[in-house]
Enzyme design. Structure first.
Site, PDB file in Angstrom:
ATOM      1  N   LYS A 241     -12.901 -10.485  34.867  1.00 57.41           N
ATOM      2  CA  LYS A 241     -13.021 -10.990  36.243  1.00 57.41           C
ATOM      3  C   LYS A 241     -12.621 -12.453  36.304  1.00 57.41           C
ATOM      4  O   LYS A 241     -12.081 -12.915  37.300  1.00 57.41           O
ATOM      5  CB  LYS A 241     -14.493 -10.911  36.691  1.00 57.41           C
TER       6      LYS A 241
ATOM      7  N   LYS B 178      -7.523 -10.375  27.290  1.00 58.42           N
ATOM      8  CA  LYS B 178      -8.643  -9.488  27.628  1.00 58.42           C
ATOM      9  C   LYS B 178      -8.776  -9.377  29.155  1.00 58.42           C
ATOM     10  O   LYS B 178      -8.711 -10.388  29.855  1.00 58.42           O
ATOM     11  CB  LYS B 178      -9.947 -10.081  27.055  1.00 58.42           C
TER      12      LYS B 178
ATOM     13  N   LYS C 196     -17.063 -21.071  27.737  1.00 53.91           N
ATOM     14  CA  LYS C 196     -17.210 -21.570  29.105  1.00 53.91           C
ATOM     15  C   LYS C 196     -17.221 -23.095  29.135  1.00 53.91           C
ATOM     16  O   LYS C 196     -16.572 -23.696  29.999  1.00 53.91           O
ATOM     17  CB  LYS C 196     -18.465 -20.994  29.752  1.00 53.91           C
TER      18      LYS C 196
HETATM   19  P1  ADP Z   1     -15.941  -9.827  32.731  1.00 48.21           P
HETATM   20  O1  ADP Z   1     -15.347 -10.390  31.465  1.00 48.21           O
HETATM   21  O2  ADP Z   1     -14.904  -9.193  33.562  1.00 48.21           O
HETATM   22  O3  ADP Z   1     -16.759 -10.849  33.503  1.00 48.21           O
HETATM   23  P2  ADP Z   1     -18.498  -8.757  31.971  1.00 48.21           P
HETATM   24  O4  ADP Z   1     -18.727  -9.896  31.042  1.00 48.21           O
HETATM   25  O5  ADP Z   1     -19.292  -8.696  33.242  1.00 48.21           O
HETATM   26  O6  ADP Z   1     -16.941  -8.678  32.303  1.00 48.21           O
HETATM   27  O7  ADP Z   1     -18.697  -7.418  31.153  1.00 48.21           O
HETATM   28  C1  ADP Z   1     -19.450  -6.284  31.525  1.00 48.21           C
HETATM   29  C2  ADP Z   1     -19.323  -5.232  30.432  1.00 48.21           C
HETATM   30  O8  ADP Z   1     -17.979  -4.754  30.361  1.00 48.21           O
HETATM   31  C3  ADP Z   1     -19.662  -5.754  29.033  1.00 48.21           C
HETATM   32  O9  ADP Z   1     -20.270  -4.733  28.267  1.00 48.21           O
HETATM   33  C4  ADP Z   1     -18.308  -6.085  28.480  1.00 48.21           C
HETATM   34  O10 ADP Z   1     -18.296  -6.049  27.067  1.00 48.21           O
HETATM   35  C5  ADP Z   1     -17.450  -4.992  29.070  1.00 48.21           C
HETATM   36  N1  ADP Z   1     -16.073  -5.484  29.233  1.00 48.21           N
HETATM   37  C6  ADP Z   1     -15.650  -6.455  30.056  1.00 48.21           C
HETATM   38  N2  ADP Z   1     -14.325  -6.659  29.953  1.00 48.21           N
HETATM   39  C7  ADP Z   1     -13.892  -5.778  29.012  1.00 48.21           C
HETATM   40  C8  ADP Z   1     -12.612  -5.489  28.442  1.00 48.21           C
HETATM   41  N3  ADP Z   1     -11.528  -6.129  28.840  1.00 48.21           N
HETATM   42  N4  ADP Z   1     -12.552  -4.536  27.495  1.00 48.21           N
HETATM   43  C9  ADP Z   1     -13.655  -3.877  27.080  1.00 48.21           C
HETATM   44  N5  ADP Z   1     -14.892  -4.098  27.593  1.00 48.21           N
HETATM   45  C10 ADP Z   1     -15.017  -5.025  28.539  1.00 48.21           C
END
Ligand code: ADP
Ligand code: TRP
Length: 321
Positions: free
Chosen positions: A192, A189, A110
């Site tokens: 959001k 990956k 970040k």
């Molecule tokens: P984002 O990256 O979209 O902000 P979060 O950090 O809020 O997602 O992740 C919430 C949960 O979903 C965590 O356990 C994270 O490891 C899982 N997660 C998020 N994106 C992925 C992905 N592309 N593949 C697998 N797991 C994911």
């Protein structure tokens, strides 16, 4: 065995969240006592719109319940309904080395993107450790990106136990290899923050457009594609379609004769059908918000029964009481 995981209400949930974290968490409900929560304090490190946070929190509750979180089996609560987690964050924060936090990938990523860091973002893993340690969790189902945070939790717990005596359970991450990182529409990956998501409960037209817009190479439909297993649409199909269907499409792509347009159409149809039963359930829940709020209120009460005991144990260990 106690299972625990959290998800931030920082945006609309996508199929990466679903396959990486929510589905494993829902399946684990059968294997132990599960605690799942909406990490609204954590979302403050990236979202500063109060109305949006309220809306997202409700949406996460609806999404998780619609996808199969069963409040009879699991304790489902909002993180901030137990503000005592902030006290535990302070307690364990005093034993957390700065160097450990400075090495956190998510923090480094970040700041590298130019986000100017605040104390909350830096302390993020300590709050996450408190989330986990306050409930004596053994197993933490998460996607790969959260592995380091669970390892930091282990380091912090071990240090606390060495300093003040056996207090915390040392948790293990549970990461499913096959869905560790779900790719987004651009191949990175799915996240959001990258604008490359397929929402779990997206609008039909909008998602069709997104899926039909996935960029492919310029090979003609007739050309054989020996690298069919690397194809993004095939990778996503494997998640949403029955195994024989995705294997058949992969073979046809490899052999030549299947065009990308038809492949993407198939992906959209299977995505749409996969989530159809959950979509119906979500609409029912959205029409019954009193029930949803009651689930979260009950969850907070049940979480407090466990959390207050562990917090008291930690206070005693370090001489606060
Ligand atoms: P984002 O990256 O979209 O902000 P979060 O950090 O809020 O997602 O992740 C919430 C949960 O979903 C965590 O356990 C994270 O490891 C899982 N997660 C998020 N994106 C992925 C992905 N592309 N593949 C697998 N797991 C994911
Ligand atoms: N940091 C996690 C994420 O972004 C959310 C989270 C907060 C969490 N506290 C947790 C996950 C405790 C597991 C356990 O996905």
């Amino acid at each position: 065995m106690r299972i625990l995981s959290g998800i931030q209400p920082s945006g609309t949930l996508h199929i990466g969240n679903y396959f990486g974290m929510m589905r494993p968490a829902i399946e684990l409900q059968a294997r132990g006592e599960a605690f799942y929560f909406i990490a609204d304090y954590h979302s403050m490190t990236s979202l500063t719109d109060a109305a949006q946070r309220r809306q997202n929190t409700l949406d996460v509750a609806l999404d998780f319940l619609a996808c199969g979180l069963d409040p009879k089996k699991s304790v489902f609560y909002r993180q901030s309904d137990l503000p005592e987690v902030c006290e535990l964050t302070w307690i364990i924060g005093t034993l957390t080395p700065m160097g450990l936090l400075e090495r956190a990938h998510s923090y480094k990523d970040k700041t590298a993107k130019g986000i100017s860091p605040n104390f909350g973002l830096f302390a993020y893993p300590v709050l996450m450790a408190a989330d986990i340690l306050m409930y004596d969790a053994n197993l933490v189902p998460v996607g790969r990106d959260q592995k380091q945070h669970v390892e930091m939790t282990r380091d912090i717990a071990i240090k606390f136990n060495q300093t003040y005596g056996e207090t915390f359970v040392i948790p293990e991450p549970e990461i499913r290899a096959e869905v560790a990182t779900v790719p987004g529409l651009d191949g990175q990956k799915m996240s959001k923050s990258y604008g490359n998501t397929v929402e779990i409960f997206g609008d039909e037209k909008a998602i069709r457009k997104k899926i039909m817009g996935i960029k492919m190479d310029s090979r003609t439909p007739a050309e054989p594609k020996p690298d069919a297993d690397q194809n993004l649409a095939i990778q996503l199909l494997k998640l949403v379609a029955p195994a024989d269907v995705s294997a058949d499409l992969e073979n046809r792509l490899r052999a030549g004769g299947l065009g990308y347009g038809d492949l993407k159409k198939a992906l959209f149809e299977h995505y749409w059908n996969h989530f159809a039963p959950y979509r119906a359930r979500r609409a029912e829940l959205a029409a019954n918000l009193d029930y949803v709020n009651q689930v979260l209120a009950d969850g907070a009460q049940r979480a407090r029964v466990v959390g207050s005991v562990v917090l008291q144990r930690a206070r005693k260990a370090c001489g606060l009481v």
